[in-house]
Design a protein around this motif. Structure first.
Motif, short mmCIF file in Angstrom:
data_model
loop_
_atom_site.label_atom_id
_atom_site.label_comp_id
_atom_site.label_asym_id
_atom_site.label_seq_id
_atom_site.Cartn_x
_atom_site.Cartn_y
_atom_site.Cartn_z
N GLY A 92 0.84 -1.20 0.00
CA GLY A 92 0.00 0.00 0.00
C GLY A 92 0.86 1.24 0.00
N GLY A 93 0.40 2.23 0.68
CA GLY A 93 -0.56 2.32 1.74
C GLY A 93 -0.44 1.16 2.74
N GLU A 94 -1.46 1.09 3.56
CA GLU A 94 -1.51 -0.02 4.52
C GLU A 94 -2.62 -0.98 4.07
OE1 GLU A 94 0.36 -1.39 6.84
OE2 GLU A 94 -1.22 -2.87 6.73
N PRO A 95 -2.24 -2.13 3.47
CA PRO A 95 -3.26 -3.00 2.90
C PRO A 95 -4.22 -3.59 3.94
CG PRO A 95 -1.09 -4.06 2.85
CD PRO A 95 -0.88 -2.63 3.24
N LEU A 96 -3.77 -3.69 5.20
CA LEU A 96 -4.63 -4.35 6.18
C LEU A 96 -5.65 -3.42 6.83
CD1 LEU A 96 -2.11 -6.92 7.73
CD2 LEU A 96 -3.77 -7.24 5.87
N ILE A 97 -5.69 -2.14 6.41
CA ILE A 97 -6.84 -1.33 6.87
C ILE A 97 -8.10 -1.77 6.13
CG2 ILE A 97 -5.45 0.72 7.48
CD1 ILE A 97 -6.42 2.12 4.97
N HIS A 98 -7.95 -2.49 5.01
CA HIS A 98 -9.11 -2.86 4.18
C HIS A 98 -9.54 -4.29 4.45
CE1 HIS A 98 -8.25 0.82 2.01
NE2 HIS A 98 -7.03 0.39 1.75
N GLU A 99 -10.77 -4.46 4.86
CA GLU A 99 -11.31 -5.80 5.10
C GLU A 99 -11.26 -6.66 3.83
OE1 GLU A 99 -15.21 -5.63 6.78
OE2 GLU A 99 -15.11 -7.71 7.46
N ASN A 120 2.64 -2.27 8.01
CA ASN A 120 3.33 -1.56 9.09
C ASN A 120 3.14 -2.25 10.45
OD1 ASN A 120 0.76 -0.69 10.03
ND2 ASN A 120 0.86 1.21 8.85
N GLY A 121 2.37 -3.33 10.49
CA GLY A 121 2.28 -4.14 11.71
C GLY A 121 1.34 -3.62 12.78
N THR A 122 0.46 -2.68 12.42
CA THR A 122 -0.44 -2.11 13.42
C THR A 122 -1.83 -2.74 13.39
OG1 THR A 122 -1.15 -0.34 11.94
CG2 THR A 122 0.73 0.13 13.39
N ILE A 123 -2.08 -3.62 12.40
CA ILE A 123 -3.41 -4.23 12.25
C ILE A 123 -3.24 -5.71 11.96
CG2 ILE A 123 -5.53 -4.30 10.87
CD1 ILE A 123 -4.79 -1.28 10.13
N HIS A 124 -3.91 -6.54 12.75
CA HIS A 124 -3.88 -7.98 12.47
C HIS A 124 -5.19 -8.40 11.84
CE1 HIS A 124 -4.84 -12.22 13.42
NE2 HIS A 124 -3.60 -12.39 13.02
N ARG A 125 -5.09 -9.18 10.77
CA ARG A 125 -6.29 -9.81 10.21
C ARG A 125 -6.00 -11.27 9.97
NH1 ARG A 125 -10.40 -6.28 8.58
NH2 ARG A 125 -9.72 -4.13 8.33
N ASP A 126 -7.06 -12.06 10.03
CA ASP A 126 -6.96 -13.50 9.82
C ASP A 126 -7.09 -13.76 8.32
OD1 ASP A 126 -6.97 -16.18 10.09
OD2 ASP A 126 -8.91 -16.32 11.11
N ALA A 127 -5.99 -14.13 7.67
CA ALA A 127 -5.98 -14.29 6.21
C ALA A 127 -4.87 -15.26 5.83
CB ALA A 127 -5.76 -12.93 5.55
#
Ligand SMILES: C[S@@+](CC[C@H](N)C(=O)[O-])C[C@H]1O[C@@H](n2cnc3c(N)ncnc32)[C@H](O)[C@@H]1O
Ligand SMILES: Nc1nc2[nH]cc(C(=O)O)c2c(=O)[nH]1
Ligand code: SF4
Ligand SMILES: [Mg+2]
Length: 258
Positions: A92-99, A120-127
């Motif tokens: 990105g940008g930060e790709p993990l801000i997007h569901e 950037n390591g500030t958001i965890h998603r299960d993927a």
């Protein structure tokens, strides 16, 4: 522990309201950074970020986000059109801000692709992420008024507050194969890096080896890298961490779509 519902509205000013994903660019290149440097890969760059590093080399995804909303089908089709590529880098940008990044990663996993997520390591998603390429942001990334590329330091406080989220960072490290890739501006960054690596080791059940820790010189042009790469290489040797080049910058400087 953050759960999925905690991150549906991430701390960002980015537009997260459209259908699909806001895409800044899709291009075919060589992975330029990290342990997979040199591997032919398709890059998908989402727009929008929850941080504002003063040095961000993707200004049009962070400071002034631009892009077109695209559905996951059309993104996958474009990736498949690069028939030689088995690796995809979601950045990105930060790709993990997007569901919707999760949906894209699931589709790529089902299609047999190896996926790297630059985050950037500030958001965890299960993927289904094969390599989490985490670049935690240091104090030297903060956009102080003197270093603000756009305004007069309006983002300084928010960036400083949000740049490290130890819960999210630990979850990513525990759940995915990981590299920790720090942007180094000079030797004053190293005490913060060793301290952060220690804290990650304490907070996780995973072994984080010294060669999972990568030092990357700051610089978005060859000229800027000429001023940082030797010092950063010496620091990697001194501390026993891995050095990563910015191969794409060495090869193509700051040309778009590389
Ligand atoms: C544009 S960011 C997008 C992904 C995510 N937001 C992040 O920061 O990891 C992609 C990578 O470029 C790095 N980067 C950005 N600007 C840079 C610069 N001026 N010099 C060196 N690396 C930079 C980031 O640290 C990250 O590893
Ligand atoms: N070639 C190339 N390699 C990269 N690795 C990470 C990149 C990124 O911007 O996330 C990047 C990029 O922009 N180009
Ligand atoms: S976190 Fe990544 S995309 Fe966001 S401003 Fe920093 S380098 Fe740019
Ligand atoms: Mg880049």
């Amino acid at each position: 522990m953050p759960v999925a519902s905690d991150i549906e509205e991430p701390a960002t000013d980015a537009d997260t309201t459209g259908e699909g994903l806001p895409i800044n660019e899709v291009f075919y290149s060589l992975q330029g950074e990290g342990t997979l440097a040199g591997v032919p890969s398709v890059f998908v760059r989402t727009s929008g970020c929850n941080l504002r590093c003063w040095f961000c080399d993707s200004y049009h995804t962070s400071w002034e986000p631009t892009g077109a909303w695209r559905d996951v089908d059309s993104i996958v089709e474009e990736i498949q059109s690069h028939e030689q590529a088995g690796h995809v880098v979601l950045t990105g940008g930060e790709p993990l801000i997007h569901e919707e990044s999760v949906e894209l990663l699931e589709r790529l996993d089902a299609g047999g692709y190896h996926t790297t997520v630059e985050t950037n390591g500030t958001i965890h998603r299960d993927a289904p992420i094969d390599l989490a390429s985490i670049s935690p942001k240091l104090a030297s990334s903060t956009p102080t008024p003197e270093r603000d590329p756009k305004g007069e330091g309006e983002w300084e406080e928010k960036h400083e507050q949000n740049r490290i989220d130890m819960d999210a960072l630990s979850q990513i490290v525990d759940n995915y194969e990981t590299q920790l890739k720090f942007v180094v501006t000079d030797e004053s960054d190293l005490p913060e890096i060793t301290d952060l690596v220690d804290r990650v080791r304490e907070a996780t059940a995973t072994t984080v080896a010294d060669d999972d820790v990568l030092l990357m010189p700051e610089g978005m042009t060859r000229e800027q890298l000429d001023g940082t790469r030797s010092e950063v290489a010496e620091l990697a040797m001194e501390y026993g961490y891995r050095y990563t080049p910015r191969l794409h910058v060495d090869l193509w400087n700051d040309a778009p779509g590389t």
